[in-house]
Design a protein around this motif. Sequence first.
Motif, PDB file in Angstrom:
ATOM      1  N   GLU A  35       0.344   3.045   0.826  1.00 25.68           N
ATOM      2  CA  GLU A  35      -0.872   3.655   1.349  1.00 25.68           C
ATOM      3  C   GLU A  35      -1.769   4.120   0.202  1.00 25.68           C
ATOM      4  OE1 GLU A  35      -1.988   6.732   4.933  1.00 25.68           O
ATOM      5  OE2 GLU A  35       0.001   6.830   4.047  1.00 25.68           O
ATOM      6  N   VAL A  37      -4.180   6.877  -1.169  1.00 22.95           N
ATOM      7  CA  VAL A  37      -4.371   8.301  -0.898  1.00 22.95           C
ATOM      8  C   VAL A  37      -5.500   8.904  -1.726  1.00 22.95           C
ATOM      9  CG1 VAL A  37      -2.021   8.693  -0.096  1.00 22.95           C
ATOM     10  CG2 VAL A  37      -2.541   8.931  -2.524  1.00 22.95           C
ATOM     11  N   GLY A  38      -6.229   8.070  -2.447  1.00 26.65           N
ATOM     12  CA  GLY A  38      -7.352   8.592  -3.215  1.00 26.65           C
ATOM     13  C   GLY A  38      -7.840   7.576  -4.225  1.00 26.65           C
ATOM     14  N   GLU A  53     -11.261  11.499  -5.984  1.00 25.52           N
ATOM     15  CA  GLU A  53     -11.274  11.720  -4.538  1.00 25.52           C
ATOM     16  C   GLU A  53      -9.833  11.669  -4.048  1.00 25.52           C
ATOM     17  OE1 GLU A  53     -13.750   8.661  -2.963  1.00 25.52           O
ATOM     18  OE2 GLU A  53     -15.591   9.582  -3.700  1.00 25.52           O
ATOM     19  N   LYS A  55      -7.112  12.393  -0.660  1.00 21.52           N
ATOM     20  CA  LYS A  55      -6.894  12.665   0.765  1.00 21.52           C
ATOM     21  C   LYS A  55      -5.737  13.658   0.837  1.00 21.52           C
ATOM     22  CE  LYS A  55      -8.428   8.060   2.050  1.00 21.52           C
ATOM     23  NZ  LYS A  55      -8.008   6.740   2.549  1.00 21.52           N
ATOM     24  N   ASP A  57      -4.375  15.701   3.037  1.00 21.54           N
ATOM     25  CA  ASP A  57      -3.370  15.694   4.097  1.00 21.54           C
ATOM     26  C   ASP A  57      -2.338  14.589   3.889  1.00 21.54           C
ATOM     27  OD1 ASP A  57      -5.475  13.931   4.501  1.00 21.54           O
ATOM     28  OD2 ASP A  57      -5.256  13.929   6.684  1.00 21.54           O
ATOM     29  N   LEU A  58      -2.797  13.412   3.477  1.00 22.66           N
ATOM     30  CA  LEU A  58      -1.861  12.309   3.232  1.00 22.66           C
ATOM     31  C   LEU A  58      -0.964  12.592   2.031  1.00 22.66           C
ATOM     32  CD1 LEU A  58      -4.128   9.176   3.802  1.00 22.66           C
ATOM     33  CD2 LEU A  58      -2.345  10.066   5.303  1.00 22.66           C
TER      34      LEU A  58
END
Length: 126
Positions: A35, A37-38, A53, A55, A57-58
């Motif tokens: 995944e 995640v940024g 940047e 994410k 929560d992830l």
Amino acid sequence: MALKIRLARGGSKKRPYYQIVVADARSPRDGRFLEKVGSWNPMLAKDNPLRVELKADLIKEWIAKGAQPTDRVLRFLAEAGLAERAARSNPEKALPGKRALERVAEKKQKAEDAAAAAAAEASAAE
């Protein structure tokens, strides 16, 4: 499966752009990942909010599942307040090496010899 939160390089030659991804530690740097995640764009100014940047929560979810961030990603997470980064302490790194210590001792010895010679000449002149 050992999971890492790490950087995957993108962009073109001399213009790097990195995705922050969760991947198996055994997979290649730019290879398969689980995944995104940024992202990190090192070409932008350091004070630009779009430079890094994340994410949040992830990232929290993956860390809870056992994913380990790499050093660079951990630095980003610490700046964002998502993880604690232990301060590094290597007090021996700043110490001079053997050769430098030898040079200092040699210089000190020469200065002492010169001072002794000057004192001997001064006493002989009197």
